[in-house]
Design an enzyme around this catalytic site. Sequence first.
Site, short mmCIF file in Angstrom:
data_model
loop_
_atom_site.label_atom_id
_atom_site.label_comp_id
_atom_site.label_asym_id
_atom_site.label_seq_id
_atom_site.Cartn_x
_atom_site.Cartn_y
_atom_site.Cartn_z
CE LYS A 84 -3.40 2.05 3.18
NZ LYS A 84 -4.30 2.69 2.24
CB THR A 92 -3.41 7.12 2.52
OG1 THR A 92 -4.81 7.10 3.45
CG2 THR A 92 -2.71 8.36 2.89
CD GLU A 118 -5.86 3.14 -0.53
OE1 GLU A 118 -5.64 2.20 0.28
OE2 GLU A 118 -5.77 4.32 -0.36
#
Length: 104
Positions: free
Chosen positions: A19, A22, A72
């Site tokens: 990931k 954000t 993500e």
Amino acid sequence: MNDITFFQRFEADIVTGRKTITLRDEAESHFRPGQRLRVGRYEDDVFFCTIDVKSVVPVMLSELTEEHARQENMTLPQLKEVIGEIYPGLNELYVISFERVIAD
Ligand SMILES: CC(=O)Nc1ccn([C@@H]2O[C@H](CO)[C@@H](O)[C@H]2O)c(=O)n1
């Protein structure tokens, strides 16, 4: 103290580099490229890693792509569902791209 928090369920994806972005609201859009942030868990604020901010770019919910979802470690429908839960009704988001600092 930590500079940014993530839900605990994302900790492993961040630590392993799966990931790398954000999506946040305006309240967390003040981060700037080059900043080094201490990252903690939202639930208990326990520190778990350090990240360097690469970029902060505004994006509309409708503009999210498979590429955002990939960053993500989710599918696009999954990502839109998560955002709908965290930020109900919000369309203006900010993509914060980051890189985990290994030697922290
Ligand atoms: C207090 C607060 O807002 N905390 C947040 C907000 C967002 N996120 C993650 O960012 C991505 C897109 O929103 C998804 O992976 C979210 O789960 C998070 O982990 N923790």
